[in-house]
Design a protein around this motif. Sequence first.
Motif, PDB file in Angstrom:
ATOM      1  N   GLU A  45       0.885  -1.248   0.068  1.00  0.00           N
ATOM      2  CA  GLU A  45      -0.201   0.100  -0.186  1.00  0.00           C
ATOM      3  C   GLU A  45       0.889   1.179  -0.137  1.00  0.00           C
ATOM      4  OE1 GLU A  45      -3.666  -2.250   2.568  1.00  0.00           O
ATOM      5  OE2 GLU A  45      -2.265  -1.082   3.445  1.00  0.00           O
ATOM      6  N   ASN A 151     -12.154 -12.087   7.035  1.00  0.00           N
ATOM      7  CA  ASN A 151     -12.221 -11.744   5.592  1.00  0.00           C
ATOM      8  C   ASN A 151     -10.726 -11.535   5.270  1.00  0.00           C
ATOM      9  OD1 ASN A 151     -13.523 -11.636   3.145  1.00  0.00           O
ATOM     10  ND2 ASN A 151     -13.481  -9.312   3.615  1.00  0.00           N
ATOM     11  N   GLY A 152     -10.396 -12.269   4.104  1.00  0.00           N
ATOM     12  CA  GLY A 152      -9.020 -12.171   3.842  1.00  0.00           C
ATOM     13  C   GLY A 152      -7.860 -13.114   4.522  1.00  0.00           C
ATOM     14  N   GLY A 156      -1.361 -12.835   5.383  1.00  0.00           N
ATOM     15  CA  GLY A 156      -0.200 -12.849   6.389  1.00  0.00           C
ATOM     16  C   GLY A 156      -0.800 -12.869   7.812  1.00  0.00           C
ATOM     17  N   SER A 157      -1.695 -11.606   8.033  1.00  0.00           N
ATOM     18  CA  SER A 157      -2.680 -11.834   9.433  1.00  0.00           C
ATOM     19  C   SER A 157      -3.518 -12.750   9.474  1.00  0.00           C
ATOM     20  CB  SER A 157      -3.210 -10.432   9.401  1.00  0.00           C
ATOM     21  OG  SER A 157      -2.507  -9.294   8.997  1.00  0.00           O
ATOM     22  N   ASP A 176     -11.259 -15.996   1.088  1.00  0.00           N
ATOM     23  CA  ASP A 176     -10.182 -15.332   0.511  1.00  0.00           C
ATOM     24  C   ASP A 176     -10.477 -16.007  -0.909  1.00  0.00           C
ATOM     25  OD1 ASP A 176      -7.440 -14.734  -0.245  1.00  0.00           O
ATOM     26  OD2 ASP A 176      -7.104 -14.334   1.671  1.00  0.00           O
ATOM     27  N   ASN A 177      -9.405 -15.942  -1.900  1.00  0.00           N
ATOM     28  CA  ASN A 177      -9.618 -16.332  -3.195  1.00  0.00           C
ATOM     29  C   ASN A 177      -9.414 -17.721  -3.347  1.00  0.00           C
ATOM     30  OD1 ASN A 177      -6.700 -17.028  -3.981  1.00  0.00           O
ATOM     31  ND2 ASN A 177      -6.232 -14.978  -3.920  1.00  0.00           N
ATOM     32  N   LYS A 180      -6.446 -20.210  -2.158  1.00  0.00           N
ATOM     33  CA  LYS A 180      -5.985 -20.043  -0.639  1.00  0.00           C
ATOM     34  C   LYS A 180      -6.909 -20.990   0.119  1.00  0.00           C
ATOM     35  CE  LYS A 180      -3.680 -15.840  -1.311  1.00  0.00           C
ATOM     36  NZ  LYS A 180      -3.500 -14.496  -0.957  1.00  0.00           N
ATOM     37  N   TYR A 195     -14.200 -15.789  -2.146  1.00  0.00           N
ATOM     38  CA  TYR A 195     -14.987 -14.486  -2.245  1.00  0.00           C
ATOM     39  C   TYR A 195     -15.191 -13.807  -3.507  1.00  0.00           C
ATOM     40  CZ  TYR A 195     -10.897 -11.589  -3.707  1.00  0.00           C
ATOM     41  OH  TYR A 195      -9.722 -11.328  -4.225  1.00  0.00           O
ATOM     42  N   HIS A 216     -14.262  -3.661   2.049  1.00  0.00           N
ATOM     43  CA  HIS A 216     -15.001  -2.732   0.893  1.00  0.00           C
ATOM     44  C   HIS A 216     -16.609  -2.942   0.925  1.00  0.00           C
ATOM     45  CE1 HIS A 216     -15.087  -6.735  -0.697  1.00  0.00           C
ATOM     46  NE2 HIS A 216     -15.697  -6.274  -1.614  1.00  0.00           N
ATOM     47  N   VAL A 235      -9.677  -4.261   9.984  1.00  0.00           N
ATOM     48  CA  VAL A 235      -8.336  -3.330  10.197  1.00  0.00           C
ATOM     49  C   VAL A 235      -7.597  -2.663   8.798  1.00  0.00           C
ATOM     50  CG1 VAL A 235      -7.294  -4.723  12.204  1.00  0.00           C
ATOM     51  CG2 VAL A 235      -7.129  -5.423   9.713  1.00  0.00           C
ATOM     52  N   LEU A 263     -10.686  -1.399  13.909  1.00  0.00           N
ATOM     53  CA  LEU A 263      -9.572  -1.818  14.879  1.00  0.00           C
ATOM     54  C   LEU A 263      -8.377  -1.023  14.529  1.00  0.00           C
ATOM     55  CD1 LEU A 263      -8.718  -3.519  17.288  1.00  0.00           C
ATOM     56  CD2 LEU A 263      -8.090  -5.176  15.643  1.00  0.00           C
ATOM     57  N   VAL A 265      -4.812  -0.806  15.277  1.00  0.00           N
ATOM     58  CA  VAL A 265      -4.127  -1.668  16.022  1.00  0.00           C
ATOM     59  C   VAL A 265      -2.841  -1.279  16.820  1.00  0.00           C
ATOM     60  CG1 VAL A 265      -2.474  -3.755  15.548  1.00  0.00           C
ATOM     61  CG2 VAL A 265      -4.410  -3.657  14.258  1.00  0.00           C
ATOM     62  N   GLY A 307      -1.953 -10.750  -4.417  1.00  0.00           N
ATOM     63  CA  GLY A 307      -2.537 -11.578  -3.816  1.00  0.00           C
ATOM     64  C   GLY A 307      -2.497 -13.133  -4.041  1.00  0.00           C
TER      65      GLY A 307
HETATM   66  N1  LIG Z   1      -5.732  -0.946  11.647  1.00  0.00           N
HETATM   67  C1  LIG Z   1      -4.426  -0.746  11.763  1.00  0.00           C
HETATM   68  O1  LIG Z   1      -4.043  -0.078  12.668  1.00  0.00           O
HETATM   69  C2  LIG Z   1      -3.267  -1.578  10.705  1.00  0.00           C
HETATM   70  C3  LIG Z   1      -2.216  -1.662  10.982  1.00  0.00           C
HETATM   71  C4  LIG Z   1      -1.315  -2.346  10.332  1.00  0.00           C
HETATM   72  C5  LIG Z   1      -1.772  -2.769   9.105  1.00  0.00           C
HETATM   73  N2  LIG Z   1      -3.081  -2.569   8.649  1.00  0.00           N
HETATM   74  C6  LIG Z   1      -3.903  -3.192   7.628  1.00  0.00           C
HETATM   75  O2  LIG Z   1      -4.275  -4.449   8.025  1.00  0.00           O
HETATM   76  C7  LIG Z   1      -4.339  -5.344   6.719  1.00  0.00           C
HETATM   77  C8  LIG Z   1      -3.528  -6.451   6.718  1.00  0.00           C
HETATM   78  O3  LIG Z   1      -3.305  -7.379   5.802  1.00  0.00           O
HETATM   79  P1  LIG Z   1      -2.476  -8.558   5.721  1.00  0.00           P
HETATM   80  O4  LIG Z   1      -1.133  -8.074   6.076  1.00  0.00           O
HETATM   81  O5  LIG Z   1      -2.942  -9.888   6.441  1.00  0.00           O
HETATM   82  O6  LIG Z   1      -2.649  -8.649   4.088  1.00  0.00           O
HETATM   83  P2  LIG Z   1      -2.533 -10.027   3.206  1.00  0.00           P
HETATM   84  O7  LIG Z   1      -1.205 -10.835   3.662  1.00  0.00           O
HETATM   85  O8  LIG Z   1      -2.175  -9.111   1.578  1.00  0.00           O
HETATM   86  O9  LIG Z   1      -3.794 -10.714   3.165  1.00  0.00           O
HETATM   87  C9  LIG Z   1      -5.004 -10.171   2.607  1.00  0.00           C
HETATM   88  C10 LIG Z   1      -5.845 -11.330   1.945  1.00  0.00           C
HETATM   89  O10 LIG Z   1      -7.188 -10.746   1.654  1.00  0.00           O
HETATM   90  C11 LIG Z   1      -7.521 -11.163   0.189  1.00  0.00           C
HETATM   91  N3  LIG Z   1      -8.513 -10.510  -0.257  1.00  0.00           N
HETATM   92  C12 LIG Z   1      -8.467  -9.323  -0.994  1.00  0.00           C
HETATM   93  N4  LIG Z   1      -9.444  -8.952  -1.383  1.00  0.00           N
HETATM   94  C13 LIG Z   1     -10.254  -9.625  -0.787  1.00  0.00           C
HETATM   95  C14 LIG Z   1     -11.663  -9.572  -0.760  1.00  0.00           C
HETATM   96  N5  LIG Z   1     -12.544  -8.768  -1.382  1.00  0.00           N
HETATM   97  N6  LIG Z   1     -12.488 -10.595  -0.017  1.00  0.00           N
HETATM   98  C15 LIG Z   1     -11.506 -11.469   0.755  1.00  0.00           C
HETATM   99  N7  LIG Z   1     -10.421 -11.557   0.607  1.00  0.00           N
HETATM  100  C16 LIG Z   1      -9.794 -10.686  -0.048  1.00  0.00           C
HETATM  101  C17 LIG Z   1      -5.995 -11.212  -0.324  1.00  0.00           C
HETATM  102  O11 LIG Z   1      -6.159 -12.115  -1.468  1.00  0.00           O
HETATM  103  P3  LIG Z   1      -6.334 -11.628  -2.955  1.00  0.00           P
HETATM  104  O12 LIG Z   1      -5.707 -10.216  -3.240  1.00  0.00           O
HETATM  105  O13 LIG Z   1      -5.470 -12.518  -4.017  1.00  0.00           O
HETATM  106  O14 LIG Z   1      -7.733 -11.752  -3.136  1.00  0.00           O
HETATM  107  C18 LIG Z   1      -5.039 -11.765   0.636  1.00  0.00           C
HETATM  108  O15 LIG Z   1      -4.785 -13.102   0.670  1.00  0.00           O
HETATM  109  C19 LIG Z   1      -3.661  -4.401   5.626  1.00  0.00           C
HETATM  110  O16 LIG Z   1      -4.652  -3.683   5.030  1.00  0.00           O
HETATM  111  C20 LIG Z   1      -3.000  -3.256   6.301  1.00  0.00           C
HETATM  112  O17 LIG Z   1      -2.864  -2.046   5.767  1.00  0.00           O
HETATM  113  C21 LIG Z   1      -3.827  -2.094   9.761  1.00  0.00           C
END
Ligand SMILES: NC(=O)c1ccc[n+]([C@@H]2O[C@H](COP(=O)([O-])OP(=O)(O)OC[C@H]3O[C@@H](n4cnc5c(N)ncnc54)[C@H](OP(=O)(O)O)[C@@H]3O)[C@@H](O)[C@H]2O)c1
Length: 317
Positions: A45, A151-152, A156-157, A176-177, A180, A195, A216, A235, A263, A265, A307
């Motif tokens: 991002e 969802n997702g 990683g998380s 997820d897709n 996965k 999804y 979304h 998140v 949330l 974090v 993804g």
């Molecule tokens: N709130 C806070 O304080 C905070 C702090 C740190 C980070 N964050 C955010 O937390 C998120 C953490 O994500 P992560 O690191 O776990 O990401 P990640 O490893 O990229 O996992 C996200 C998963 O969601 C899937 N995805 C994408 N679009 C989707 C949809 N419409 N429906 C269901 N699944 C979908 C992706 O696969 P595909 O794309 O292939 O579909 C991917 O497997 C990030 O957005 C980050 O910016 C928030």
Amino acid sequence: MRAVVYDRYGYPDVLRVEDVPVPSPAAGQLRVKVNATSVNLSDWESLRGSPAYVRIGGLRTPGHRTLGSDIAGVVDAVGAGVTRFRPGDEVYGDNLAMMGGFAEYAVAPESALAPKPAQLTFAEASTLPQAGAIALQGTAPTAPGCRVLINGAGGGSGSFAIQLAKRLGAHVTGVDNAAKLDFMRSLGADDVIDYRREDFSRQSRPYDLILDLVAHRSVFAYRRALAPGGTYRCVGGSVPALLRVLTAGWVAGRLSGRSLGVLVVTPGPAQFEPLAALCVAGEVGIHVERTFALDEVPSALAHVGEGHALGKVVVIP
Ligand SMILES: NC(=O)c1ccc[n+]([C@@H]2O[C@H](COP(=O)([O-])OP(=O)(O)OC[C@H]3O[C@@H](n4cnc5c(N)ncnc54)[C@H](OP(=O)(O)O)[C@@H]3O)[C@@H](O)[C@H]2O)c1
């Protein structure tokens, strides 16, 4: 030293490896010789400059020239006032404030780092700080028998969140897709949803807790997917979706006996060390799908951002 740098938001082709000066730690900081840095969606991002909130540190040009926040390595030098670490110590942490992990050396505040457990490799330890904090805090409201949807969940998380929610006795649905689904099952998910084929918010059986890593949808969809008394927390996701949850979501939740919110974090060692302890005890698994070299960082970021990653991806400088 070699570092991966970029000067404008864009796709991975804006990244390049450059020779840059080795950074010096200021007071309260230490320099780490980086052995591993895991890739987070937040790196992708920050590369893309989207969602808009990642531009808070740099509206038109990136706030940090080098990305990479989840570092693990060996302390190389300490600034004035550092008391908990000395050169030679093995450390890991989420260096969100300073980034710089896609390089041979990075400087980080002492407060962001923890001693690396000897039982974990550097690559394994680097997967925990950010994703672990999200997963631990996101699954904290879980109770035995409750229905949890993540969802997702294949990223990683999510790969940690599935395991933590199962450990707390929940019935877990991972979304997820299609590529996965087997991975999420292998982590313990009871049900999985692709999804792209199915909308979880239109299912007949509602959830007690929804942890949304990629929000979304409309707040009405989230409210519909929640059981009475249920909790929805996002998140990450699109800015409009997050703003809707913060405003209309809060009201819709209150009026319907549910709780919808974002949330925020809390980062830091206290937030990820409990997960490291579970990993050391063998109660939670760490899934490093692939490792990449420093000059492959563009491919590593694309692998996560587009993804394709199952669990975590790690860069070994
Ligand atoms: N709130 C806070 O304080 C905070 C702090 C740190 C980070 N964050 C955010 O937390 C998120 C953490 O994500 P992560 O690191 O776990 O990401 P990640 O490893 O990229 O996992 C996200 C998963 O969601 C899937 N995805 C994408 N679009 C989707 C949809 N419409 N429906 C269901 N699944 C979908 C992706 O696969 P595909 O794309 O292939 O579909 C991917 O497997 C990030 O957005 C980050 O910016 C928030």
